[in-house]
Design an enzyme around this catalytic site. Structure first.
Site, PDB file in Angstrom:
ATOM      1  N   LYS A  39       0.812  -1.231   0.000  1.00 13.39           N
ATOM      2  CA  LYS A  39       0.000   0.000   0.000  1.00 13.39           C
ATOM      3  C   LYS A  39       0.836   1.267   0.000  1.00 13.39           C
ATOM      4  O   LYS A  39       0.408   2.279  -0.561  1.00 13.39           O
ATOM      5  CB  LYS A  39      -0.955  -0.006   1.196  1.00 13.39           C
ATOM      6  CG  LYS A  39      -0.291  -0.018   2.564  1.00 13.39           C
ATOM      7  CD  LYS A  39      -1.329  -0.068   3.665  1.00 13.39           C
ATOM      8  CE  LYS A  39      -0.680  -0.030   5.039  1.00 13.39           C
ATOM      9  NZ  LYS A  39      -1.684  -0.033   6.125  1.00 13.39           N
ATOM     10  N   ARG A  98      -8.332  -0.219  17.040  1.00  9.44           N
ATOM     11  CA  ARG A  98      -8.703   0.046  15.664  1.00  9.44           C
ATOM     12  C   ARG A  98      -9.712  -1.037  15.302  1.00  9.44           C
ATOM     13  O   ARG A  98     -10.682  -1.227  16.006  1.00  9.44           O
ATOM     14  CB  ARG A  98      -7.474   0.077  14.733  1.00  9.44           C
ATOM     15  CG  ARG A  98      -7.704   0.971  13.508  1.00  9.44           C
ATOM     16  CD  ARG A  98      -6.515   1.061  12.587  1.00  9.44           C
ATOM     17  NE  ARG A  98      -6.326  -0.148  11.798  1.00  9.44           N
ATOM     18  CZ  ARG A  98      -5.438  -0.268  10.815  1.00  9.44           C
ATOM     19  NH1 ARG A  98      -4.650   0.737  10.526  1.00  9.44           N
ATOM     20  NH2 ARG A  98      -5.322  -1.387  10.140  1.00  9.44           N
TER      21      ARG A  98
END
Length: 354
Positions: free
Chosen positions: A36, A131
């Site tokens: 990414k 998260r």
């Protein structure tokens, strides 16, 4: 190719991949190459594959599409939780996705049946980083709802640490992940073949020989591209920390005061800057700004230089200790992960591969 530019050394990416895989191999851990930070660029991903990774992972479906086009036979993983609106693309592009919501899993199952596929899923567990992930106490009921779904296959459990909350991977919290997997296997009489123990922040546990047994997968990006673990940001033995080099040209070099003259208000980004009076200094203005890379993500390779600040289009560097640097001189910078992300994302930073 013009400046600014980022030079990508593909041999060093391959070398770093081999180094990380050699570190993980004695523990029976598969390393998934995370793409990414460089937007799934196939040339860099190809260097990871040449270094030995067998699966690639990205958080963006757009990047997975590029990887699928370039490497149709390489299994892909979607790192970011898929949304309801993304299930068709997720099943089409990714062999595996990370998940934590039953409604999404139901939609993935329906789409898997629609496409005639069985989509692999790893259920994420929140072990304190706050998260994504199912809270451990809720996990048995959650898995009980997942197992009957046709069109998906539960492959295992995963965790994300040292990201939002900065919680460091330890023997205790990764050991807890292993325990949770074992309890689910016993309760439901199933086998969970994958225990995905996090990202590059888990690499110190390998270096220190403290990785809990049964963790058998890590999702590694920074450990490969920048050659370092992400707890103390130390270089992994045998890895190269300079696979990426950012270069920018000096546009102006004048001696000026170190404190602005006049009433100081907000800068272009809505902040009120503070200045230290260091007298007159030789200041260089570079063709590189916050639209290209965050200032805090840059480190000049020339130790005589100091970054003073930046606007959207210009970087200001103290050149006082390097009198030979003039207009047209090119400075080189190392990058943090955030700096690399910015530079690779900016269309104004040219990319050069060696």
């Amino acid at each position: 190719m013009g400046l600014p530019e980022i030079i990508i050394d593909l041999n060093k990416i391959r070398q770093n991949t081999e180094t990380v895989l050699a570190l993980a191999r004695p523990f029976g851990i598969e390393v998934v190459g995370v793409t990414k930070v460089f937007l799934g660029e196939p040339r860099i991903a190809g260097a990871m594959l040449a270094g030995g990774v067998r699966m690639l992972a990205d958080s963006r479906l757009e990047n997975l599409f590029k990887l699928k086009q370039a490497f149709p036979d390489v299994p892909l993983m979607l790192l970011r939780l898929p949304g309801i609106s993304q299930v068709e693309e997720t099943v089409r592009l990714a062999k595996v996705s990370l998940n934590s919501e039953i409604r999404v899993l139901e939609a993935l199952a329906a789409e898997g049946r629609n496409q005639g596929k069985v989509h692999g899923v790893i259920v994420m567990v929140d072990l304190g980083d706050l998260r994504e992930g199912v809270w451990p106490e809720d996990l048995p009921d959650f898995i009980g709802q997942v197992l009957p779904l046709e069109g998906i296959k539960l492959q295992g459990l995963g965790v994300n640490l040292a990201c939002y909350g900065g919680v460091v991977p330890t023997e205790a919290n990764l050991g807890r992940l292993v325990e949770l997997a074992a309890s689910l296997e016993e309760k439901f009489e199933i086998r969970l073949p994958v225990i995905s123990g996090g990202n590059s922040a888990s690499l110190p546990l390998l270096l220190e020989q403290r990785m809990p047994a049964d963790v058998n997968q890590l999702r590694v990006g920074e450990g490969i591209v920048l050659g370092r673990e992400t707890v103390k940001r130390q270089i992994i033995p045998g890895a190269a920390g300079d696979a990426f080099t950012l270069r920018a040209e000096i546009l102006e070099a004048h001696e000026k005061p170190s404190v602005p003259i006049g009433e100081v208000g907000q800068d272009a980004f809505g902040q009120v800057p503070a200045f230290v009076d260091e007298g007159r200094r030789r200041r260089g203005i570079l063709a590189l700004g916050r639209q290209d890379v965050p200032t805090e993500g840059l480190s000049p390779r020339d130790g005589r230089l100091k970054i003073i600040g930046a606007s959207s289009d210009h970087l200001i560097v103290d050149l006082s200790g390097a009198s030979e640097l003039e207009i047209g001189s090119v400075l080189e910078f190392d990058l943090s992960y955030g700096g690399l992300l910015g530079a690779m994302t900016s269309p104004y930073v040219h990319k050069r591969y060696i």
